[in-house]
Design an enzyme around this catalytic site. Sequence first.
Site, PDB file in Angstrom:
ATOM      1  N   THR A  72      24.724 -35.882  19.904  1.00 57.66           N
ATOM      2  CA  THR A  72      25.932 -35.639  19.117  1.00 57.66           C
ATOM      3  C   THR A  72      25.648 -34.781  17.891  1.00 57.66           C
ATOM      4  O   THR A  72      26.420 -33.879  17.568  1.00 57.66           O
ATOM      5  CB  THR A  72      26.546 -36.983  18.677  1.00 57.66           C
ATOM      6  OG1 THR A  72      26.761 -37.793  19.833  1.00 57.66           O
ATOM      7  CG2 THR A  72      27.851 -36.767  17.954  1.00 57.66           C
ATOM      8  N   ASP A  73      24.550 -35.038  17.179  1.00 62.10           N
ATOM      9  CA  ASP A  73      24.224 -34.254  15.983  1.00 62.10           C
ATOM     10  C   ASP A  73      23.450 -32.980  16.315  1.00 62.10           C
ATOM     11  O   ASP A  73      23.743 -31.908  15.793  1.00 62.10           O
ATOM     12  CB  ASP A  73      23.387 -35.100  15.012  1.00 62.10           C
ATOM     13  CG  ASP A  73      24.235 -36.129  14.293  1.00 62.10           C
ATOM     14  OD1 ASP A  73      25.456 -36.142  14.522  1.00 62.10           O
ATOM     15  OD2 ASP A  73      23.678 -36.925  13.523  1.00 62.10           O
ATOM     16  N   ASP A  78       0.849  -1.178   0.000  1.00 69.85           N
ATOM     17  CA  ASP A  78       0.000   0.000   0.000  1.00 69.85           C
ATOM     18  C   ASP A  78       0.890   1.235   0.000  1.00 69.85           C
ATOM     19  O   ASP A  78       2.056   1.168   0.392  1.00 69.85           O
ATOM     20  CB  ASP A  78      -0.905  -0.034   1.238  1.00 69.85           C
ATOM     21  CG  ASP A  78      -1.863   1.137   1.294  1.00 69.85           C
ATOM     22  OD1 ASP A  78      -2.375   1.527   0.232  1.00 69.85           O
ATOM     23  OD2 ASP A  78      -2.071   1.679   2.382  1.00 69.85           O
ATOM     24  N   ASP A  93      -1.951  -0.994   5.780  1.00 72.44           N
ATOM     25  CA  ASP A  93      -2.427  -0.550   7.088  1.00 72.44           C
ATOM     26  C   ASP A  93      -3.937  -0.357   7.130  1.00 72.44           C
ATOM     27  O   ASP A  93      -4.517  -0.270   8.197  1.00 72.44           O
ATOM     28  CB  ASP A  93      -1.743   0.765   7.494  1.00 72.44           C
ATOM     29  CG  ASP A  93      -2.027   1.903   6.524  1.00 72.44           C
ATOM     30  OD1 ASP A  93      -2.602   1.637   5.441  1.00 72.44           O
ATOM     31  OD2 ASP A  93      -1.672   3.049   6.844  1.00 72.44           O
TER      32      ASP A  93
END
Length: 816
Positions: free
Chosen positions: A659-660, A332, A562
């Site tokens: 761990t990962d 707008d 708006d």
Amino acid sequence: MNGPPRPAARETNVPVSPPPPRPANTVLGLSGAEAARRLAEHGRNEIQRERTRAPWGVLGEQFRSPMIALLLGACGVSALLGEHADAIAIGAIVVLNALIGFLQEFKAEQALLALRSMTAPRARVMRDGYAVQLPSAEVVPGDVLLLEAGDVVAADAHLLEAHALATNEAALTGESAPVDKAARAVAADAPLAQRTDTVFLGTAVTRGTGLAEVKATGMGTELGKIAHLLASTGDTQTPLEQRLARVTRTLLLACLGIVVLVAALGLWRGTGWMTVLLSSISLAVAAVPEGLPAVVTIALALGVRRMAARHALVRRLQAVETLGSATVVCTDKTGTLTTGTMEVREVWGDDSHAILLASAACCDASLGPDGKEGTGDPTELALLRAALTRGIRREDLEQDKPRVAVRPFDSETKRMSILRADGVLYVKGALEVLMPRCRTATLSAARAAHELASRGLRVLAIARGEGPEEENLELLGLVGMADPPRPEAVAAVAAARAAGVRTVMITGDSQETAQAIGRELGILLPGEDPAERIHARATAEDKLRIVRRWKERGEVVAMTGDGVNDAPALREAHIGIAMGRTGTEVTREAADLVLTDDNFATIITAIREGRAIYENIRKTLVYLLVGNVGELTLMLAASLVGLPLPLVPLQLLWINLVTDSLPALALVMDPARSELLARPPRRPDEPLLGAAQWRYILLVGALEALMVLGVFIWADPAHDEERARALAFSTLVFAELLRAFAARSTTRLFWEVGPFTNRLLLGIVLFSVGLQWVLYEVPAARELFGLGALRPWELGLAFALGFIPVTVLEVAKLVR
């Protein structure tokens, strides 16, 4: 007295033309009893709001993704088979992911509630022959509204009387200039912006007074019709959600296929069904990146936090990343690209000081002490602000030269005049109206007015004369006004263009004004088709159609606005962005992102943030899947050659969840690279994992699997299965941890990226190495994970072997 007193008109000593006479015994408005009957018949005068999502609803949405469904299934199967440690571990990660997402989105919902404000909490109407004030929700069809400057119109109403009345309809039509109103009938099918005989719910009276009979309330109003449009639009699945869903489906199909294959081979060989079942569960656990949902959620949550610091309230986590893939931003104009306030842009004439002095002398508006805010007509406020830059204050003029008589502005005469005590008459109005009354009017003034208007400026002629008559005037000059672009919006549009993002302006203004602003903002460059970039006189339906057309062309569309007329398009777009300060309640509720500073430039910041998040999610996903492919290949190869399982389900879960996942959480926090906005957006059809990523995943995963399988065979599982499994387990853990350093970039070496630019990753790797050592030192942990005892040199060997994959990857970068 017959009937109620009319609302007071402007301060004036010159009589205003009276309205048409009313029958002597006519009583305006409704009786209290009739109003109560109509309230029961038509309902309360309210726009039906979307229901705010209940906390349980927000929480429930966190469990809707295919990955979460897959994990919940794995959790249930583990529990049924008595693998309680596995079930608890998987369940914990699902709950953690849901809580993170819930807390972020629920927090956004609460912040949005704080932004809500009532449109018109009270209204003045005629009841039983008297003017009364009541809640706007109790206004009914047939009520007569009493209107004056500063009021917010409580319903759609037909004007009975209008005295210099004007309303600001920007929130409804997108037209930034006040609209003059008159009690003259207009065609019922006239465009909304041209219905000058009607005032609309939610619009503001900027000047004058009036009486209006209510014709529609609540959802029957024009604002209500726009709210109905919201029902025809739905939330669009974001590109990230679509891509993750595709990856999840691929993983699910691969997982099922491999599990069925291994199970069939095991049963064909005569392996016991319990062993086959354990192998199948192990493969399923190995195939699924359990930490992925939490990693994605945390990556988006971090983006939400960074955006909040930059005045952007994110209502949906995925909205942050979606902006990163945006290819078109439909916006707008009024209040978004422009300031939303009128400003004098140019003054034409020989003596600009005299022009501005006469402008201020012919005003009813008043500026506040700061010289910025004020009360009254926006056009007059703009004139007063321009005069103030030359040291001219209306208050000083009123004291030195008090007004003697006033002719208010009228939509028919299109002019206003004030006679002051020094005998000078000051006049402002349309040039075509003043020129016949001026002795000094020239063709050059007409040419100048045409040139100013062609650039989208609203033109006022300023004149002065002697005595009360508006004749034989001296034309002082012209004033060109417009709602000016926000300074930061110009830079933001340029940044969007550099990033390969089209900016499309959609406004209710005239074509001339829209194109002039478009050129000034850089939206429309020489040689470009205005029809592609600028859409003028657009209604709510037009905006919705424009967004849908861009989507049909395969673009990822963001829509900002708006006004109430922007709300349906915001909902239809891939991501809707509302202004927090000037935005209406309906617009904010339809949006995915709310800019609390109403700054268009924040959108460009969000695009950069979104691209960084996508890049971090992609490299983290690749990192996780390399580990999963490595585990899957390891387990599948061992099964095919008839070896015992190199890893049991709980060990695989430890790798996937600890761990990962811990290094993965650090990878998604990598800082954004500066060149992200210097390249075009991703293609809308580009997969999250393309051919290059899958090739990398398969090759590196195979490398890890072959290395660990070699260690497992070397450790001789036939002699000591638990020891061989423990050595393979630790080798894979260390390889995964160290490979995280190479995962930060596919082209730059670890030292080029900077070892200390992500200190969290460095700390997590060191912590996880220590944690792995603890598993072997604590008997209870060793027993839980089924680990055989390893001597210190064997643990050291596993750590040294873990450097092989990361070294190969870094050398490959050097070779390329």
